[in-house]
Structures are given as C-alpha cells and as structure tokens.
Motif scaffolding. Structure first.
Motif, short mmCIF file in Angstrom:
data_model
loop_
_atom_site.label_atom_id
_atom_site.label_comp_id
_atom_site.label_asym_id
_atom_site.label_seq_id
_atom_site.Cartn_x
_atom_site.Cartn_y
_atom_site.Cartn_z
N GLY A 108 0.82 -1.21 0.00
CA GLY A 108 0.00 0.00 0.00
C GLY A 108 0.85 1.25 0.00
N ALA A 109 1.87 1.27 0.86
CA ALA A 109 2.77 2.43 0.91
C ALA A 109 3.53 2.58 -0.40
CB ALA A 109 3.74 2.28 2.08
N LEU A 110 3.92 1.47 -1.01
CA LEU A 110 4.64 1.52 -2.28
C LEU A 110 3.77 2.14 -3.36
CD1 LEU A 110 6.73 -1.43 -3.71
CD2 LEU A 110 5.34 0.03 -5.17
N PHE A 111 2.52 1.71 -3.45
CA PHE A 111 1.64 2.27 -4.48
C PHE A 111 1.36 3.74 -4.24
CE2 PHE A 111 0.72 -2.04 -5.88
CZ PHE A 111 0.54 -1.84 -7.25
N ARG A 112 1.18 4.15 -2.98
CA ARG A 112 0.99 5.58 -2.72
C ARG A 112 2.19 6.39 -3.20
NH1 ARG A 112 -1.77 3.84 2.07
NH2 ARG A 112 0.20 3.81 3.22
N VAL A 114 4.45 5.57 -5.55
CA VAL A 114 4.57 5.57 -7.01
C VAL A 114 3.52 6.46 -7.65
CG1 VAL A 114 4.42 4.14 -9.08
CG2 VAL A 114 5.68 3.31 -7.09
N ILE A 115 2.29 6.39 -7.17
CA ILE A 115 1.22 7.21 -7.73
C ILE A 115 1.50 8.69 -7.50
CG2 ILE A 115 -1.23 7.81 -7.50
CD1 ILE A 115 -1.69 4.78 -6.91
N ALA A 116 2.01 9.03 -6.32
CA ALA A 116 2.37 10.42 -6.04
C ALA A 116 3.48 10.89 -6.99
CB ALA A 116 2.81 10.57 -4.59
N ASP A 122 7.35 12.21 -15.55
CA ASP A 122 6.76 11.62 -16.75
C ASP A 122 7.13 10.15 -16.94
OD1 ASP A 122 5.51 13.99 -17.38
OD2 ASP A 122 7.03 14.65 -18.82
N ARG A 123 8.37 9.80 -16.63
CA ARG A 123 8.78 8.41 -16.83
C ARG A 123 8.05 7.49 -15.87
NH1 ARG A 123 14.98 6.06 -17.33
NH2 ARG A 123 14.38 3.91 -17.81
N THR A 124 7.89 7.93 -14.62
CA THR A 124 7.14 7.13 -13.66
C THR A 124 5.68 7.03 -14.08
OG1 THR A 124 8.62 7.86 -11.89
CG2 THR A 124 6.53 6.89 -11.23
N ASP A 125 5.13 8.13 -14.58
CA ASP A 125 3.75 8.13 -15.05
C ASP A 125 3.56 7.12 -16.16
OD1 ASP A 125 1.01 9.36 -15.32
OD2 ASP A 125 1.80 9.85 -17.30
N LEU A 169 -11.55 1.12 -4.23
CA LEU A 169 -10.49 0.67 -3.34
C LEU A 169 -9.31 1.63 -3.38
CD1 LEU A 169 -10.72 -3.14 -4.15
CD2 LEU A 169 -11.89 -1.85 -2.35
N TYR A 170 -9.00 2.13 -4.56
CA TYR A 170 -7.93 3.13 -4.66
C TYR A 170 -8.35 4.44 -4.00
CZ TYR A 170 -4.66 0.43 -7.41
OH TYR A 170 -3.74 -0.51 -7.79
N TYR A 171 -9.63 4.77 -4.04
CA TYR A 171 -10.12 5.96 -3.34
C TYR A 171 -9.84 5.84 -1.85
CZ TYR A 171 -13.20 9.60 -1.56
OH TYR A 171 -13.69 10.70 -0.90
N ARG A 172 -10.07 4.67 -1.30
CA ARG A 172 -9.77 4.46 0.12
C ARG A 172 -8.27 4.58 0.40
NH1 ARG A 172 -13.63 1.24 3.42
NH2 ARG A 172 -15.66 1.51 2.45
N LEU A 173 -7.46 4.06 -0.52
CA LEU A 173 -6.02 4.12 -0.33
C LEU A 173 -5.50 5.55 -0.37
CD1 LEU A 173 -3.22 2.51 -0.28
CD2 LEU A 173 -3.22 2.91 -2.76
N LEU A 174 -5.99 6.34 -1.32
CA LEU A 174 -5.39 7.64 -1.61
C LEU A 174 -6.14 8.82 -1.03
CD1 LEU A 174 -4.59 6.94 -5.36
CD2 LEU A 174 -2.98 6.90 -3.46
#
Length: 220
Positions: A108-112, A114-116, A122-125, A169-174
């Motif tokens: 969960g922390a990893l996805f937060r 990366v999404i941030a 741009d490359r991460t996006d 579910l992503y709404y809850r995460l972010l």
C-alpha cells in the motif's frame, strides 16, 4: 492489476544478473514504501541490495529508471486471472486481489509513493500506466466471457468494468484512508456487476447505435 510481487521489455536475464536485479528491485520497493519517491537514492538502493553503486547507476541510471523496472517486474509477477464461471465471482476475485495488495503495509505504501511520483515525473507516469494496462488487460476477458454467457449486454467495455471494480479501493487508499477490507472489495465488485448488467459500461459506439432517433433530429 494487482501484485504478489518483476526491465524493460527485454528477455529476462538469468544467473547472477537476475539475482542482482531481484535484489535491487526489492530494495527499491522497500525504500519507496519507507520514504517515498522524493527520497529514493540510487546509492541507498545499492547499499540495501548489497550490490555495487556502479552497477545500479549503469543499469538503471536514475530513480525513475528503477521505478519503471520495478513496475514491469510487478506486472510480470502478479497473479493470473481467476475464472469462477460467473461475472460476479470473477469481479469479486479481482477486487479481493486488489484489496489484499492495497491493504498490505508495504505494498500500500509503495503504491501511494509511485502514484504520487507519477503526478510530476513523466517516466514514472508512463511506467505506471503500462503497469495498469497490463493488469486491466489480464482481467478484461472475464467480461467477454460474461457477454458470451448472456450475463451482460453485447458491447460492454470490459476494461471499463475492471476499472470500476478497483476505483473505490484506490479511493480508500489515496483519499479517504478508510479500511480496505473484504467488505469494501465485495461491495465494489457487486456494484460493478450490477452496473454492467444494466448496460452502464456499453462502448460509446454501441450506446449511440442503440439510442432511438428523435423526430426533431436531422434527417427526420
């Protein structure tokens, strides 16, 4: 669209090279989860992975390169699609896989992180978009199977249905930071299945073709 913890699109290396890559990507994921993208440093990754800094700099170049390869690895190693024989069953399996991933402390922390990072890098996006494209593409065929069984209308967009399962579910995460539990996963799957059966996810061309013409429209 979910991972069980695998770049660039080349033949997967073997032997020592594969071990180095696995160690570096594991260290990258750990440091992302612990400190976020802004503090991801190649020297720290090399130290955590117990490999030479030169190797990391030469192969990945910068933090964005590490994240891009990490997302490729995650897409390759994620669990395959579950086939239950019903649309609701398949969507529930997908939702629970997303739920287990996002509720995991590390993942969960990893996805937060990366999404941030994808918001401004741009490359991460691009890497994140490719990751989700792979995962959505893996699960979308369950909707085609549901069409063949007569569960949902012909012309239903499978990719949109899968996105609808994950979105709450992503709404809850972010955003809300509410618990990401099985009840939330099951509600998300159930809502997407109901909406799909009602025709909410018909492709625009199908929806337009099915719309009755009005008497005052051109050509009438």
């Amino acid at each position: 669209m979910t991972v069980e913890q695998a770049g660039p699109g080349t033949t997967r290396p073997g032997g020592r090279t594969a071990r180095i890559r696995a160690a570096v990507l594991r260290a990258t994921g750990d440091l992302l989860a612990e400190h976020g993208f802004a503090r991801l440093d190649l020297a720290d990754v090399a130290s955590r992975a117990e490999v030479g800094k030169t190797t990391v700099y030469r192969r990945w170049g910068n933090p964005a390169g590490l994240v891009a390869d990490l997302l490729t690895e995650m897409a390759e190693q994620s669990l395959p699609r579950t086939e239950t024989g019903t649309l609701l069953g398949d969507l529930t399996a997908n939702a629970r896989l997303v739920q287990r991933t996002l509720s995991d402390a590390r993942q969960g922390a990893l996805f937060r992180a990366v999404i941030a990072a994808a918001v401004w890098d741009d490359r991460t996006d691009g890497a994140l978009r490719r990751f989700y494209d792979v995962r959505i593409g893996e699960w979308a065929p369950c909707v085609q199977q549901a069409i063949a069984r007569g569960e949902v209308p012909e012309g239903t967009d499978g990719r949109e249905v899968i996105k609808a399962v994950s979105a709450p579910l992503y709404y809850r995460l972010l955003a809300s930071r509410e618990p990401i539990d099985e009840a939330a996963a099951d509600r998300a799957a159930g809502a997407a299945a109901i909406a799909a059966r009602a025709g909410a996810y018909l492709r625009p061309d199908v929806r337009q073709a099915a719309r009755p013409e009005r008497a005052d429209e051109p050509g009438m």
